[in-house]
Every structure is written in C-alpha cells, then in structure tokens.
Scaffold this active site. Structure first.
Site, mmCIF file in Angstrom:
data_model
loop_
_atom_site.group_PDB
_atom_site.id
_atom_site.type_symbol
_atom_site.label_atom_id
_atom_site.label_comp_id
_atom_site.label_asym_id
_atom_site.label_seq_id
_atom_site.Cartn_x
_atom_site.Cartn_y
_atom_site.Cartn_z
ATOM 1 N N ASP A 285 0.861 -1.170 0.000
ATOM 2 C CA ASP A 285 0.000 0.000 0.000
ATOM 3 C C ASP A 285 0.913 1.240 0.000
ATOM 4 O O ASP A 285 2.128 1.145 0.192
ATOM 5 C CB ASP A 285 -0.955 -0.007 1.202
HETATM 6 C C1 BGC Z 1 -5.046 3.181 -0.046
HETATM 7 C C2 BGC Z 1 -5.066 2.154 -1.162
HETATM 8 C C3 BGC Z 1 -4.845 2.836 -2.489
HETATM 9 C C4 BGC Z 1 -3.549 3.608 -2.442
HETATM 10 C C5 BGC Z 1 -3.188 4.278 -3.748
HETATM 11 C C6 BGC Z 1 -3.847 4.098 -0.135
HETATM 12 O O1 BGC Z 1 -3.978 5.157 0.751
HETATM 13 O O2 BGC Z 1 -5.069 2.521 1.195
HETATM 14 O O3 BGC Z 1 -6.276 1.459 -1.148
HETATM 15 O O4 BGC Z 1 -4.850 1.880 -3.515
HETATM 16 O O5 BGC Z 1 -3.644 4.591 -1.437
HETATM 17 O O6 BGC Z 1 -4.035 5.324 -4.048
#
Ligand code: BGC
Length: 757
Positions: A285
């Site tokens: 993530d």
């Molecule tokens: C989220 C993810 C997301 C990523 C990229 C993160 O803050 O938890 O679900 O895919 O950002 O945008």
C-alpha cells in the site's frame, strides 16, 4: 536492429523474463521493484510562484514529478500511479523506454474502484446486487475506460471483510461475509482482467490482510484477529480472487497481531503463496514499506526494505525516495540475497510480459475520447444501479408510487440534487455534470406531477478535512453560513403541500471511504429532526438512504412506511432510483452486512457463534433488543415469493462427497421480479464450534409472475470444511448439518444433511 530474446513476442513468457532478468544490473532490478506516485497531472503552478518559498510539504509535492522523471531516465522505476491523462502517460512512457538502458516499459496503476469516467455504484452497492454477472460486466466497463487513458492495472477490488461499519472503507468492499466476499471478488477480477487483452487491466485484491478489523473501526489502526477468523473469514475473499486469476495483491498498512502486514512473511509468503496459491506480484500500500520504520518495526529504511522484500513484498508503492532504492547496497552488505531480489523482479516482469506492454507500450490518444462515457457504458452503470437497490421497508405496499395518480411530489434533501455525492468516494476522473441526480431522475420519470424541491437540513462538514477533497474540486459541502432553521421550515412546508414526500437522507461521499471512519452512525446534522417534522405533516413519506454503511434508522423504521437503500448509485443513479420508485424496476438487492440498531451494537454480524444461553441472543442488552434492525441478506421486493420443497438429492453423504440442495421459489404476485435465493448451513457438533449460520450458496434469479423456479446448489467439501484451531488446519467433520434456504439469513425453511466419516 537485432531483436533480443526478451523483446521477441513469439518466445514463451518465462524465456523472455529469464533473458531480461539476466541483463539487469542490481540498480535496474531495484528500479523495477519501485512504483512512484506521479503528481504532475494536477496542472501547472500559477505564474510567479516561487517554489523555493513554499512550505516544505507543498514544495516536495510540487517538486515530486521532477524527481520521478529523473528516475525514469535511468530505469529507476518500474511503475507509476496516479497518471490518468493519456498524453502524460505516453510522455512518461517514452522517458522510461528511451531513457533506460534496456527500454523496459512502465505499467501504470491507479485506483479504478468503481469506474473511471462512467461511475458505477460504489462497491458495497455492487455487492448488494448479489449478481456476479452484473458486477463482472460493470468492472469490464471500468477496465475498458481505464485502458483507454493508459492505465494497465487497478488497485481493486478491495475485499476486506468489514464487520464494523464505523470503518469508512466498508463502502469499498463486499461487506461482512466470506462466501459473498469471495464471489464478488472473483466477479470483479474476471471483469477487470478479462482476457488480459487491450481492454483489460490487471486486478489487485487488497488490502492483504485484515485491514477491515481495525480496532474501533478507526482507519489504519491495528487489527488483532485469531487464526481461525483469518482462515475462515478474512482470507476467503482473497482466495476467491486468486482462483479467478488475480495477477496482483496489495499488502495492508496496519499491524496484524503485532506484525505489520507489509513486513509479515507468514502472511505474504507462507499463506499467500504456499496456501492460497498466489503466483502474481505483491505491491505495498502507499508508503507502507517506509511505514515499517514509522510503525517502529524496522530500524531504518534499509531494514524496512530488506524485511519487506524478505517477507514477500515485491513492489514498493511510494511518493519519493523509495526504501527499495537501498536494496543494491543491502545486497552488497550481505543483508539480503540477490536471489530474493530476482524472485520479486521476475514476478513483476512476468506481469509486464503477459500484459503485452513490451509490444504496445503507448496508448492511442486519439481513441480515448470515444471510449470514455460511451453510451453503452452509461447503460451498464444504470442497469447495475438498478440491481443494487435494497428495499428495507415497504409497509402496506407504499412503494411503488403511481406516477400517473400523483399531482405533486416534494423531493427533500441536499443529497437529492447533488450530482457529486451520488458518485461516492474514490472517483477522480468523473465529470459530475454527467451524473443524473435523484431529483433529475424523478423529474424525468414523473412528468405528469408537479415536482418541488427543497434542500432542507444542512449536512455538517467533516471536523477534519478529507485529503480527497483537496484533490476534488467538485466535492460539495454545505456552506458555513447555511440557515438550517429556514431551510428545514421550507422543506417541511414543501412536504406538507405535496401528495408525497421523497426524503433523501444519509451521508455525503466524503463522510465515508478511506480516512472517513465515523464515531456514530447517526444521520449527520438535523436530518432526523427534519424527517420527524415531515412525517408529522401527515404527507406520505418515502425515505431514500444514501450511504455506504448502515446508519441509525430506528426512528425511520418505526415511522416511515417505505425505506429504500440507494447507496451511492453512480453516474445514472437518479434514473435507477426513479425506476424503482415508480415501479419500472422491482428492487431485489440484499444487504451484504447486518444492519445494527445503534452504533453501540457494533460489531454485529450474522455468522457469530452460538455460545452460552443462545435463547437469550436477542436480549444481550437490558435496554433494547440486541437483534439487528435488518438482517444480513435482507431486502424486500414489489413481488411476493413463496419458498417450498427444500430437498437434498441424498440425506447422507460421506466426508468429501457432495450433495445437491434444491428449493422451489414461486412468484405468487402479479409482477415479474428478481429474487436472491440464499442457502445457509449450521454444523450441530464437531471439532470446533461453527457459526449459527453461514452463507454457502446463492443465486439471483428472475421469476416471472406465477412461475416457479427451482434453484439447485452444491454442498460438498468446499462448503463444509473449515479451519479448526484444534488441529490448526482444514478439516471436515462427520456431523449433522442444518440446511436453510430462503430470501435472507433469517430463512425459515430447513432440512438436515448427515455427514458420515
Ligand atoms: C489506499 C489504497 C490505495 C492507495 C493508492 C492508499 O492510501 O489505502 O487502497 O490503492 O492509497 O491510491
């Protein structure tokens, strides 16, 4: 020019990957394992801004794209995210290919969660359709639009089980149930990935694993989950996606049982690879590798990189200064083997080769406009929305409304004419003006009636601004100087003067989603008071609930005859809602979560254990029933259905064998409608106790007026085995299984299946 083996599409994937891997330097390998955000798509800075004088946070944001572009020139990134403009994508791709020694193309990732330009209903709503085909079709549209702007890979579906609706990200998933969750995940993966051809994107079920169990429903907080719950509840949706061929998995942020998920080898390798059979690549993530240091797990960024990679995390997603850029040094210092780096690089390269980006690295900019918001895509969005609506209550057949007989309709609520809120969170490339609001949908459908509108009660803004609002100029908020008293009085007057009042209640899109956990489930602001005053006028009321989580509807359930859960229904949501209101469509969506009466009841889920004094299950609190307001799987219809003739093809099976359960569903009403047939089991005794009910099969079927449809579903080892904390492994007991079939988790029709050793 000679074609090197890795450039030759006629060679097998593995041969190409081997060839390329052997040519890479360690630095280039680390580059392939790095994914950067690219913030260059947010427009130019106003003239005259002195970048050096900006506050450090803003300055690093402004300078970030330059750093990324420099990295591309020497093979320092394998992937970028947040690029949604085809011209920018092509420019960056060119930098990557021409600037690096071996010309390896990038893959572009992005959060295409429920549509790109054409916005589908939010994921929790899609799950409420209980219709894998509709979900697959919807995500295929999302994939086509994403690919048309140059996106190769979506960070979706989110498949985290959510048993606590305070957690804002409940809206991104399929709710509380592992069986439904696995089916919905698989359908989304099929929709996104299709044949991995030019209209497909790679899918990445996330956030592996346990993110939905954040304590207190507080986003990003740690999760403590027993092994039994992990295997039986939290892993199955991922397994569903992996079996459907998902090429990617995203690791979660939080600590799981005291070890951050993104540095957890048991989770990312022992379970994911060896048990769940995943053979794609894992991405972190956003900034989750760096966060291993923040979470005081890793000593420093080198330690974070080494431990994440060793755990099985292949690609780091980050804003800048990748921890993985320290890997070459760490290899030289003997902190990690180059073979471990190679394993990760191989997985990333394989995905690129399979997707065909070496052959087709650039997107056709001239074709983009013809794909986005295509008429057939918008039709899919409307149809999907119609499938997701859940009729929570319909006393005395208050719905559908008869448009021809109504002289006037008062539509009340700020959410009723908000094109932006209708789309839900996690959309970036929408055009809110293309969305059909609920008010518009009603106006278009009820042409014979006088439709009045009053925005009524304000919806107070978040105490802490949403990070997403800063990126979304179309976000709507009630102005600070809004005169609530006057607006509510006007709404009540409008309702009093009309033949029927359609009151839209709920939360704005920025009050749910990531970073949008709620301490309470109350309707924000004075919406409840307004509803009470409208009901007091004596005008018949229909409540439409716009939310992605259960809200406290105790009063509404007791006093409003008809309540329709409309979720955030997407681009053509207003038409879908109007079609249900006026009866062109019979709602057939079902709740993918248990609806508690009150926030104090959470977590509340149907598949709990029987435990001591089960007869008092409804009386666990002294001051009000501890039962749900609406059970899991609940949803009414304009038609009526009778279930009968529940039968098994045999009464007894041996462990490992499969029985077939059949049930007849008769539409006893005068109108055709969809029905969601649900099959639940309960195990009477065994090595471990098992939940009071568990969903093990479902089918959404069309039943014509007066017709009977027979639904048959299997009950075999796949449905009957479970992971036991006694043996610490999967097993199936010789036992008696109660089998229930019906239209919700409260299904009354039952039979038993004997399982012998
Ligand atoms: C989220 C993810 C997301 C990523 C990229 C993160 O803050 O938890 O679900 O895919 O950002 O945008």
């Amino acid at each position: 020019m000679t074609t090197l083996p890795y450039q030759d599409p006629s060679r097998p994937v593995e041969e190409r990957v081997d060839d390329l891997l052997a040519r890479l330097t360690l630095d280039e390998k680390a580059g392939q394992l790095t994914q950067y955000f690219y913030f260059g798509g947010f427009g130019e800075l106003p003239e005259g801004v002195d970048v050096g004088a900006l506050p450090p946070e803003l300055r690093s944001f402004v300078e970030q794209p330059k750093g990324v572009e420099a990295a591309l020139g020497h093979g320092g990134a394998g992937s970028l995210l947040f690029v949604r403009d085809p011209a920018i994508a092509n420019r960056l791709q060119k930098l990557a290919i021409e600037g690096s020694r071996l010309g390896i193309p990038l893959i572009f990732g992005f959060d295409v969660i429920h549509g790109l330009r054409t916005i589908l209903p939010a994921p929790i709503a899609l799950a409420a359709s209980w219709d894998p085909e509709v979900i697959e079709q919807g995500q295929a549209v999302a994939a086509r639009e994403a690919r048309a702007v140059g996106i190769h890979w979506t960070f979706a579906p989110m498949v985290d089980i959510a048993r606590d609706p305070r957690w804002g990200r409940i809206i991104e998933g399929a709710g509380e149930d592992p069986f439904l969750g696995a089916a919905v995940c698989a359908a989304q993966v099929r929709g996104f990935q299709g044949d991995l051809g030019p209209e497909s994107v790679l899918a990445g079920p996330k956030h592996y694993a346990g993110y939905g169990a954040a304590v207190g429903g507080r986003d990003y907080d740690d999760a403590d989950i027993s092994d039994s719950e992990l295997w039986n509840v939290y892993f199955p949706p991922f397994k569903g996606g992996i079996d459907a061929g998902a090429r990617n998995i995203m690791s979660a942020y939080m600590d799981l049982n005291g070890v951050p998920a993104s540095g957890n080898r048991w989770l990312l390798t022992d379970v994911l690879r060896d048990e769940l059979g995943f053979d794609g690549f894992v991405v972190s993530d956003a900034n989750a590798v760096r966060s291993l240091e923040t979470q005081h797990f890793a000593r420093d960024l080198t330690d974070a990189a080494v431990r994440a990679l060793d755990a099985g995390l292949d690609m780091e997603m980050c804003m800048s200064d990748a921890a993985y850029s320290r890997l070459p040094r760490a290899v030289a210092d003997g902190l990690v083997d180059e073979a471990t780096v190679d394993l990760a690089v191989r997985r990333v390269l394989r995905a690129k080769v399979e997707l065909g980006v070496f052959e087709h690295p650039y997107v056709d900019e001239s074709a983009t406009a013809g794909v986005l918001a295509r008429a057939d895509h918008r039709d899919v969005a409307r149809e999907a929305a119609e499938h997701t609506l859940v009729l929570l209550k319909n006393a005395d057949a208050a719905l559908p409304l008869d448009a021809a007989r109504l002289g006037s309709i008062a539509v009340i609520g700020q959410l009723a004419d908000s094109q932006r809120d209708l789309l839900g969170p996690w959309v970036f490339d929408h055009d809110a003006t293309e969305a059909v609001s609920i008010l518009q949908g009603i106006r278009d459908a009820a042409t014979g009636a006088a439709v009045t509108f009053a925005p009524g009660a304000g919806i107070p803004p978040r105490l802490y601004a949403s990070m997403f609002d800063r990126m979304d100029p179309s976000a709507v908020n009630t102005p600070g100087d809004y005169d609530d008293d006057a607006a509510i009085a006007e709404a009540v007057e409008a309702a009093a003067a009309a033949d029927v009042a359609v009151v839209v209640i709920g939360q704005r899109q920025n009050q749910i989603g990531e970073n949008a956990s709620s301490a309470v489930l109350d309707l924000p602001g004075r919406q409840l008071e307004q509803l009470q005053r409208i009901v007091a006028t004596g005008t018949p009321v229909v409540a439409l609930v716009m939310s992605g989580r259960p809200l406290d509807l105790r009063w509404a359930d007791a006093h409003v005859p008809a309540i329709l859960q409309v979720w955030y229904p997407g681009t053509r949501g207003g038409e879908a809602v109007a079609n249900a209101l006026f009866g062109a469509v019979s709602p057939a969506g079902r709740l993918p979560f248990t609806w508690p009466r009150h926030v104090g009841h959470v977590p509340l889920y149907y598949n709990h254990y029987r435990t001591f004094q089960p007869d008092n299950q409804a009386k666990r609190y002294w001051e009000e029933p501890s039962t749900p307001l609406y059970v899991f799987g609940h949803g009414l219809s304009y038609a009526e259905f009778a279930y009968g003739n529940l039968r098994l093809d045999r009464d007894s099976i041996a462990v490992g064998e499969t029985a077939t359960v059949s049930v007849d569903v008769t539409n006893t009403s005068g109108r055709d409608a969809d029905e969601v047939v649900q099959l639940y089991i309960h195990q009477r005794s065994g090595t471990s106790t098992r939940p009071v009910r568990e969903l093990k099969g479902f089918a959404r079927v069309v039943v014509k007026a007066g017709d009977t449809v027979t639904v048959s579903l299997p009950l075999g080892p796949g449905e009957l085995r479970y992971w036991s904390a006694v043996t610490r492994g999967w097993l199936q007991d010789a036992t008696t299984i109660d089998v229930f079939a019906g239209g919700s988790s409260a299904a009354g029709l039952a039979t038993t299946l004997t399982v012998t050793a």
